[in-house]
Design an enzyme around this catalytic site. Structure first.
Site, mmCIF file in Angstrom:
data_model
loop_
_atom_site.group_PDB
_atom_site.id
_atom_site.type_symbol
_atom_site.label_atom_id
_atom_site.label_comp_id
_atom_site.label_asym_id
_atom_site.label_seq_id
_atom_site.Cartn_x
_atom_site.Cartn_y
_atom_site.Cartn_z
ATOM 1 C CE LYS A 77 -3.750 2.097 2.777
ATOM 2 N NZ LYS A 77 -4.611 1.901 3.966
ATOM 3 C CB SER A 146 -7.741 3.795 2.916
ATOM 4 O OG SER A 146 -6.979 3.172 3.950
ATOM 5 C CB SER A 170 -8.435 1.010 5.850
ATOM 6 O OG SER A 170 -9.076 2.254 5.935
#
Length: 426
Positions: A77, A146, A170
């Site tokens: 990420k 996210s 997330s």
């Protein structure tokens, strides 16, 4: 054996790599071929470095076994620092940003033999404004957020493992949207150095795999706890059922998924019954959201003050809301959270795990909204470990599942329980 190597689970591929029955180069080439074929539609990655990854794969094939993740492609990420790839955090503020060192979690994975092949799309500074990633099952739907790109990349067979983070929902929510296993470890079990902060009392590093064993493999490296990948499933299980105070927001597909799970698990569990929630727990989502807003306003104070014009209106509104939380309110909310931690911990005297919803519905249609994290907020606030179990399909064909929640620090028992459940739900 799978037709294509990229379709292997991480745990299966790891076994073959450890035995030298499979080369890191062969596995990586199939992953890169999948990315080449699908990235234009899924849009999971911010950046890739195929040549560097291939060079690392050749070195791994020529040298000794490095560790449990030897030769496994890993996506990261884009809020984790990486010394060899940009870290832009879903914001123009950090365009071209090149850290000099890896985040601790990335370094641990590399040390264990993982091949970092690229950075995945995150929402803006890991908050609510969506990135470009699409749901691999239906590109008109959100992948969740996210950790959007990480979940989508694993779901679409681009990589076997990916790193993510959770502050509210997330990891668990995108795992639910994309139909993969998401693992949010106990708060504090995985180092956060080198990861862009959001809310200091809740930010947690975890990740994604396609099976429980995959998630356990990744989490064992991140936490340094080999028990996570070696503990056998229990013979039976005591399950506490927690629909939660906001169950009225669950849509029909989630309700049907819940009922299916209870029907399958209850006859084989030592106990499967409603778990009583502490007094005042109906306010848990509001308490979590308030603390998160206040801490995010602190964490992003520089960006807010010096680069406010480059932030989305939604993020500016959140930061303004967080700045408006007075110290007395924040301390009172933190005190309530601490009391709830003790009261929820007492539930685990009667229950091995809690079964709870992960998301309110299938992945939402449209790419601007990544979904409501309301069913994840309680467990993020309390710092408890969570695993999303993907085992069902909703009415429109998108994945649906539930999460298991464990006692703080009992991540190994939670993962063993997750495998017990999947053996009976799959």
């Amino acid at each position: 054996m799978s037709r294509l190597l990229n379709e292997l689970s991480a745990s299966d591929a790891a076994r073959r790599l450890q035995r030298r029955e499979l080369s890191a180069q062969a596995l990586l080439r199939d992953c890169l071929a999948r990315i080449a074929a699908r990235e234009s539609e899924v849009r999971a990655f911010v950046c890739l470095d195929a040549e560097a990854a291939l060079a690392q794969a050749r070195a791994l094939d020529a040298g000794p076994i490095r560790g449990p993740l030897h030769g496994l492609p890993l996506a990261v990420k884009d809020i984790f620092d990486t010394h060899d790839l940009p870290t832009e955090m879903g914001s123009t503020i950090f365009a071209g940003h090149r850290p000099r060192v890896d985040a601790a979690a990335v370094a641990l994975c590399r040390e264990a033999g993982a091949l970092v092949i690229g950075k995945t799309v995150t929402t803006e500074l890991a908050n609510m404004t969506a990135g470009v990633t699409r749901n691999p099952f239906k590109p008109a739907h959100s992948p969740g957020g996210s950790s959007s790109g990480s979940a989508a990349a694993v779901a679409d067979f681009m990589v076997p493992l990916a790193l993510g983070t959770q502050t509210a929902g997330s990891i668990i929510r995108p795992a639910a949207c994309c139909g993969v296993v998401g693992i949010k470890p106990s708060f504090g079990r995985v180092p956060r150095a080198g990861v862009k902060p959001n809310a200091d009392s809740m930010d947690t590093v975890g990740g994604f795999g396609r099976t429980v064993a995959d998630a356990a493999l990744l989490a064992s490296v991140l936490s340094g706890d080999a028990r996570l990948r070696t503990q056998a499933p229990p013979e039976t299980l005591r399950i506490g059922l927690v629909q939660g105070p906001d169950w009225n927001q669950a849509e029909d597909d989630v309700i049907a998924c819940w009922e299916r799970a209870v029907r399958a698990l209850a006859p084989q569990a030592a106990r499967c019954e409603d778990a009583p929630l502490p007094p005042g727990f109906a306010d848990v989502a509001t308490v979590q959201a308030t603390i998160q807003a206040a801490e995010t306003a602190q964490a992003l104070a520089f960006e807010h003050r010096h680069h406010g014009a480059q932030l989305s209106e939604a993020l500016v509104a959140l930061l303004d809301k967080g700045r408006a939380v007075d110290a007395e309110t924040l301390l009172a909310h933190r005190a309530r959270a601490e009391r709830w931690r003790g009261e929820i911990d007492a539930l685990f005297e009667r229950c091995d795990v809690l079964l709870a919803p992960s998301a309110v519905d299938e992945a939402p249609e449209g790419l601007q909204f990544t979904g409501d994290p309301i069913f994840c907020r309680p467990w993020s606030l309390l710092g408890l470990p969570c695993v999303h179990l993907p085992f069902a399909t909703g009415s429109t064909g998108l994945p649906v599942g539930l999460q298991l929640v464990g006692r703080h620090g009992d991540d190994h028992r939670l993962l063993a329980a997750a495998q017990w459940c999947m053996d009976r739900l799959g």
